[in-house]
Design a protein around this motif. Structure first.
Motif, PDB file in Angstrom:
ATOM      1  N   PRO A 182      32.604  55.437  55.794  1.00  0.00           N
ATOM      2  CA  PRO A 182      31.193  55.611  56.152  1.00  0.00           C
ATOM      3  C   PRO A 182      30.579  54.266  56.540  1.00  0.00           C
ATOM      4  O   PRO A 182      31.005  53.212  56.051  1.00  0.00           O
ATOM      5  N   ALA A 183      29.575  54.296  57.401  1.00  0.00           N
ATOM      6  CA  ALA A 183      28.994  53.066  57.942  1.00  0.00           C
ATOM      7  C   ALA A 183      28.506  52.121  56.846  1.00  0.00           C
ATOM      8  O   ALA A 183      28.747  50.905  56.897  1.00  0.00           O
ATOM      9  N   GLU A 184      27.831  52.667  55.833  1.00  0.00           N
ATOM     10  CA  GLU A 184      27.297  51.815  54.765  1.00  0.00           C
ATOM     11  C   GLU A 184      28.420  51.134  53.993  1.00  0.00           C
ATOM     12  O   GLU A 184      28.363  49.935  53.699  1.00  0.00           O
ATOM     13  N   LEU A 185      29.470  51.902  53.677  1.00  0.00           N
ATOM     14  CA  LEU A 185      30.601  51.332  52.952  1.00  0.00           C
ATOM     15  C   LEU A 185      31.323  50.300  53.810  1.00  0.00           C
ATOM     16  O   LEU A 185      31.731  49.241  53.320  1.00  0.00           O
ATOM     17  N   SER A 186      31.468  50.587  55.095  1.00  0.00           N
ATOM     18  CA  SER A 186      32.136  49.652  55.995  1.00  0.00           C
ATOM     19  C   SER A 186      31.397  48.316  56.048  1.00  0.00           C
ATOM     20  O   SER A 186      32.018  47.245  56.057  1.00  0.00           O
ATOM     21  N   GLU A 187      30.068  48.375  56.056  1.00  0.00           N
ATOM     22  CA  GLU A 187      29.272  47.147  56.079  1.00  0.00           C
ATOM     23  C   GLU A 187      29.463  46.355  54.792  1.00  0.00           C
ATOM     24  O   GLU A 187      29.618  45.128  54.814  1.00  0.00           O
ATOM     25  N   ARG A 188      29.480  47.051  53.662  1.00  0.00           N
ATOM     26  CA  ARG A 188      29.678  46.375  52.372  1.00  0.00           C
ATOM     27  C   ARG A 188      31.060  45.742  52.301  1.00  0.00           C
ATOM     28  O   ARG A 188      31.225  44.609  51.833  1.00  0.00           O
ATOM     29  N   VAL A 189      32.070  46.485  52.764  1.00  0.00           N
ATOM     30  CA  VAL A 189      33.439  45.960  52.745  1.00  0.00           C
ATOM     31  C   VAL A 189      33.559  44.743  53.653  1.00  0.00           C
ATOM     32  O   VAL A 189      34.230  43.760  53.322  1.00  0.00           O
ATOM     33  N   GLY A 190      32.891  44.789  54.823  1.00  0.00           N
ATOM     34  CA  GLY A 190      32.938  43.658  55.741  1.00  0.00           C
ATOM     35  C   GLY A 190      32.377  42.390  55.119  1.00  0.00           C
ATOM     36  O   GLY A 190      32.962  41.305  55.251  1.00  0.00           O
ATOM     37  N   LYS A 191      31.243  42.505  54.418  1.00  0.00           N
ATOM     38  CA  LYS A 191      30.642  41.340  53.766  1.00  0.00           C
ATOM     39  C   LYS A 191      31.536  40.830  52.642  1.00  0.00           C
ATOM     40  O   LYS A 191      31.731  39.624  52.476  1.00  0.00           O
ATOM     41  N   TRP A 192      32.073  41.768  51.862  1.00  0.00           N
ATOM     42  CA  TRP A 192      32.964  41.378  50.769  1.00  0.00           C
ATOM     43  C   TRP A 192      34.212  40.703  51.314  1.00  0.00           C
ATOM     44  O   TRP A 192      34.710  39.725  50.751  1.00  0.00           O
ATOM     45  N   SER A 193      34.717  41.199  52.446  1.00  0.00           N
ATOM     46  CA  SER A 193      35.909  40.621  53.059  1.00  0.00           C
ATOM     47  C   SER A 193      35.662  39.173  53.476  1.00  0.00           C
ATOM     48  O   SER A 193      36.521  38.303  53.293  1.00  0.00           O
ATOM     49  N   GLU A 194      34.477  38.909  54.040  1.00  0.00           N
ATOM     50  CA  GLU A 194      34.145  37.542  54.446  1.00  0.00           C
ATOM     51  C   GLU A 194      34.105  36.609  53.237  1.00  0.00           C
ATOM     52  O   GLU A 194      34.621  35.484  53.281  1.00  0.00           O
ATOM     53  N   GLU A 195      33.494  37.078  52.143  1.00  0.00           N
ATOM     54  CA  GLU A 195      33.434  36.269  50.926  1.00  0.00           C
ATOM     55  C   GLU A 195      34.832  36.034  50.363  1.00  0.00           C
ATOM     56  O   GLU A 195      35.162  34.931  49.908  1.00  0.00           O
ATOM     57  N   MET A 196      35.641  37.073  50.401  1.00  0.00           N
ATOM     58  CA  MET A 196      37.004  36.995  49.885  1.00  0.00           C
ATOM     59  C   MET A 196      37.831  35.989  50.690  1.00  0.00           C
ATOM     60  O   MET A 196      38.591  35.188  50.138  1.00  0.00           O
ATOM     61  N   GLU A 197      37.659  36.013  52.004  1.00  0.00           N
ATOM     62  CA  GLU A 197      38.420  35.109  52.859  1.00  0.00           C
ATOM     63  C   GLU A 197      37.987  33.661  52.666  1.00  0.00           C
ATOM     64  O   GLU A 197      38.814  32.742  52.683  1.00  0.00           O
ATOM     65  N   GLU A 198      36.688  33.449  52.457  1.00  0.00           N
ATOM     66  CA  GLU A 198      36.192  32.091  52.229  1.00  0.00           C
ATOM     67  C   GLU A 198      36.694  31.526  50.908  1.00  0.00           C
ATOM     68  O   GLU A 198      37.002  30.339  50.799  1.00  0.00           O
ATOM     69  N   SER A 199      36.796  32.384  49.892  1.00  0.00           N
ATOM     70  CA  SER A 199      37.159  31.897  48.559  1.00  0.00           C
ATOM     71  C   SER A 199      38.662  31.754  48.349  1.00  0.00           C
ATOM     72  O   SER A 199      39.114  30.842  47.658  1.00  0.00           O
ATOM     73  N   CYS A 200      39.462  32.657  48.951  1.00  0.00           N
ATOM     74  CA  CYS A 200      40.906  32.597  48.673  1.00  0.00           C
ATOM     75  C   CYS A 200      41.782  32.679  49.914  1.00  0.00           C
ATOM     76  O   CYS A 200      43.011  32.701  49.807  1.00  0.00           O
ATOM     77  N   GLY A 201      41.179  32.738  51.101  1.00  0.00           N
ATOM     78  CA  GLY A 201      41.967  32.699  52.329  1.00  0.00           C
ATOM     79  C   GLY A 201      42.595  34.012  52.736  1.00  0.00           C
ATOM     80  O   GLY A 201      43.378  34.060  53.682  1.00  0.00           O
ATOM     81  N   ILE A 202      42.276  35.099  52.037  1.00  0.00           N
ATOM     82  CA  ILE A 202      42.836  36.412  52.364  1.00  0.00           C
ATOM     83  C   ILE A 202      41.687  37.400  52.518  1.00  0.00           C
ATOM     84  O   ILE A 202      40.836  37.499  51.636  1.00  0.00           O
ATOM     85  N   SER A 203      41.653  38.120  53.613  1.00  0.00           N
ATOM     86  CA  SER A 203      40.586  39.086  53.832  1.00  0.00           C
ATOM     87  C   SER A 203      40.958  40.444  53.245  1.00  0.00           C
ATOM     88  O   SER A 203      42.103  40.682  52.847  1.00  0.00           O
ATOM     89  N   TYR A 204      39.979  41.336  53.214  1.00  0.00           N
ATOM     90  CA  TYR A 204      40.230  42.720  52.795  1.00  0.00           C
ATOM     91  C   TYR A 204      41.340  43.337  53.634  1.00  0.00           C
ATOM     92  O   TYR A 204      42.210  44.043  53.127  1.00  0.00           O
ATOM     93  N   TYR A 205      41.337  43.045  54.929  1.00  0.00           N
ATOM     94  CA  TYR A 205      42.283  43.665  55.845  1.00  0.00           C
ATOM     95  C   TYR A 205      43.700  43.142  55.626  1.00  0.00           C
ATOM     96  O   TYR A 205      44.675  43.853  55.862  1.00  0.00           O
ATOM     97  N   ASP A 206      43.823  41.896  55.157  1.00  0.00           N
ATOM     98  CA  ASP A 206      45.141  41.363  54.806  1.00  0.00           C
ATOM     99  C   ASP A 206      45.652  41.969  53.507  1.00  0.00           C
ATOM    100  O   ASP A 206      46.838  42.255  53.361  1.00  0.00           O
ATOM    101  N   ALA A 207      44.746  42.138  52.544  1.00  0.00           N
ATOM    102  CA  ALA A 207      45.165  42.508  51.193  1.00  0.00           C
ATOM    103  C   ALA A 207      45.267  44.009  50.955  1.00  0.00           C
ATOM    104  O   ALA A 207      46.102  44.452  50.167  1.00  0.00           O
ATOM    105  N   PHE A 208      44.434  44.811  51.631  1.00  0.00           N
ATOM    106  CA  PHE A 208      44.337  46.222  51.271  1.00  0.00           C
ATOM    107  C   PHE A 208      44.699  47.196  52.385  1.00  0.00           C
ATOM    108  O   PHE A 208      44.661  48.405  52.186  1.00  0.00           O
TER     109      PHE A 208
END
Length: 217
Positions: free
Chosen positions: A93-119
């Motif tokens: 869903p659009a709302e969940l996709s937006e939340r995941v996108g923001k979380w992915s950016e934070e995840m990539e900045e902190s540990c170098g792996i995005s949501y799309y790499d990990a999940f």
């Protein structure tokens, strides 16, 4: 036609086979076909019984097709099925996709792996979700049911979390391939565009299990 994939039921216990079969073979003509509006090879699936083939002679090597496009002829290689849980990259869903996108950016900045790499899994796979690089295009069967994702033949095996550790340039990186020349080729050595691939869908509601495909590049 060239062979692309062969699976035996005992190696992929999560895959449901039609009654009386335990062998799946995927073939395609290694030329671009435009009549299906996909501009790609057209996969053909054969569900068979391994016992019925046991007494037949085996070829020493795969015959070379008379006419072909190099990027659709796989290099002979083996597979090692690994069962995993993955999550969608687009089918949210659009709302969940937006939340995941923001979380992915934070995840990539902190540990170098995005949501799309990990999940998510962008490599060739059975089941799971299509690794859409273009907007999702789920097919519907003639019976009206939305077809389910059966398998993906990915354009690239050298990205994402399943890139072998020894092929990475640094820990945690799923995109940068080692400069070791022996590790430069993908397993099947087919380009098929950029980072997409060919997705095969099946309708198990219909008794004949019809299939269609989508080409994503």
């Amino acid at each position: 036609m060239v062979p692309v994939l062969q699976l035996i039921a005992r190696d992929v216990p999560a895959l449901v086979f039609p009654a009386g079969t335990d062998l799946l073979q995927v073939l395609w003509c290694p030329l671009i076909h435009s009549e299906h509006d996909q501009h790609s090879p057209v996969p053909v699936l054969r569900w068979r019984s391994a016992a019925d083939l046991a007494d037949r002679p085996l070829l020493d090597e795969v015959p070379r097709p008379y006419e072909f496009d190099d990027e659709y002829v796989p290099r002979p290689c083996g597979i090692h099925p690994t069962e995993t849980v993955e999550y969608p990259n687009w089918d949210m869903p659009a709302e969940l996709s937006e939340r995941v996108g923001k979380w992915s950016e934070e995840m990539e900045e902190s540990c170098g792996i995005s949501y799309y790499d990990a999940f998510t899994t962008r490599q060739s796979k059975i089941g799971g979700y299509p690794g859409w690089t273009q907007p999702p295009n789920w097919p519907h069967c003639a019976c009206g049911s939305r077809m389910e994702h059966l398998l993906t033949i990915s354009a690239s095996e050298s990205c994402g979390r399943w890139l072998p550790v020894e092929e990475r340039t640094r820990p945690g990186c799923g995109w940068e391939i080692s400069d070791n020349p022996e590790l430069q080729h993908d397993s099947h050595d087919m380009d098929m565009g950029d980072c997409g691939g060919i997705y095969v869908f099946v309708c198990r509601t219909c008794p004949t299990w019809p299939t269609v495909h989508r080409y994503d590049s």
